[in-house]
Design a protein around this motif. Structure first.
Motif, PDB file in Angstrom:
ATOM      1  N   GLY A  35       0.844  -1.360  -0.065  1.00 56.01           N
ATOM      2  CA  GLY A  35      -0.044   0.042  -0.102  1.00 56.01           C
ATOM      3  C   GLY A  35       0.917   1.328   0.041  1.00 56.01           C
ATOM      4  N   LYS A  36       1.818   1.288  -0.443  1.00 56.88           N
ATOM      5  CA  LYS A  36       2.890   2.538  -0.851  1.00 56.88           C
ATOM      6  C   LYS A  36       3.387   2.663  -2.051  1.00 56.88           C
ATOM      7  N   SER A  37       3.957   4.021  -2.209  1.00 52.74           N
ATOM      8  CA  SER A  37       4.692   3.960  -3.398  1.00 52.74           C
ATOM      9  C   SER A  37       5.911   4.386  -3.429  1.00 52.74           C
ATOM     10  N   TYR A  38       6.810   3.737  -4.319  1.00 51.48           N
ATOM     11  CA  TYR A  38       8.380   3.988  -4.194  1.00 51.48           C
ATOM     12  C   TYR A  38       8.880   4.656  -5.402  1.00 51.48           C
ATOM     13  N   ILE A  39      10.051   5.033  -5.338  1.00 49.39           N
ATOM     14  CA  ILE A  39      10.874   5.787  -6.239  1.00 49.39           C
ATOM     15  C   ILE A  39      12.265   5.306  -6.339  1.00 49.39           C
ATOM     16  N   PHE A  40      12.831   4.955  -7.438  1.00 52.58           N
ATOM     17  CA  PHE A  40      14.249   4.838  -7.657  1.00 52.58           C
ATOM     18  C   PHE A  40      14.865   6.075  -8.314  1.00 52.58           C
ATOM     19  N   ILE A  41      16.042   6.557  -7.718  1.00 51.39           N
ATOM     20  CA  ILE A  41      16.487   7.736  -7.960  1.00 51.39           C
ATOM     21  C   ILE A  41      18.392   7.623  -8.147  1.00 51.39           C
ATOM     22  N   TYR A  42      18.836   8.383  -8.777  1.00 47.94           N
ATOM     23  CA  TYR A  42      20.309   8.449  -8.763  1.00 47.94           C
ATOM     24  C   TYR A  42      20.979   9.839  -8.906  1.00 47.94           C
ATOM     25  N   ILE A  54      22.066   3.561  -7.765  1.00 48.85           N
ATOM     26  CA  ILE A  54      20.598   3.712  -7.524  1.00 48.85           C
ATOM     27  C   ILE A  54      20.127   3.847  -6.313  1.00 48.85           C
ATOM     28  N   GLN A  55      19.281   4.774  -5.688  1.00 47.76           N
ATOM     29  CA  GLN A  55      18.861   4.449  -4.454  1.00 47.76           C
ATOM     30  C   GLN A  55      17.131   4.266  -4.634  1.00 47.76           C
ATOM     31  N   ALA A  56      16.885   3.707  -3.467  1.00 48.75           N
ATOM     32  CA  ALA A  56      15.122   3.462  -3.536  1.00 48.75           C
ATOM     33  C   ALA A  56      14.485   3.981  -2.282  1.00 48.75           C
ATOM     34  N   TYR A  57      13.372   4.755  -2.403  1.00 47.17           N
ATOM     35  CA  TYR A  57      12.748   5.424  -1.127  1.00 47.17           C
ATOM     36  C   TYR A  57      11.339   4.974  -1.260  1.00 47.17           C
TER      37      TYR A  57
END
Length: 98
Positions: A35-42, A54-57
């Motif tokens: 029940g959550k949203s996630y993002i991958f960023i760099y 790459i980081q995930a939050y």
């Protein structure tokens, strides 16, 4: 960490010491199981590098309801799920499949 949008795929993260770092969004996804949203960023400065960190939050509304925060993933099973999603977008050499 606080998240500030610069444009549609650039994000400035502000750490607890007030330091800013510019990141590029790789992609986001939602998990029905959690029940959550996630993002991958760099880091934006790595955009033209052969490899990127790459980081995930977790994307969560902040307490003031005036934006969103990126929250570290602390649960091992949740992290395994996020890593599995990322791996579906990587080839055998670890390169992102566009």
């Amino acid at each position: 960490m606080s998240k500030q949008e610069n444009n549609e795929d650039m994000i400035t993260l502000i750490d607890e010491n007030g330091n800013e770092q510019l990141f590029k969004e790789l992609f986001t996804f939602d998990s029905d199981d959690y029940g959550k949203s996630y993002i991958f960023i760099y880091p934006a400065e790595q955009e033209n590098d052969d490899s990127v960190d790459i980081q995930a939050y977790i994307i969560a509304d902040n307490e003031d309801n005036d934006g969103q925060d990126l929250v570290p993933i602390e649960d091992d099973k949740e992290w395994d799920m996020v890593e599995e999603v990322l791996n579906t977008f990587l080839d055998n050499d670890g390169n992102f499949k566009a």
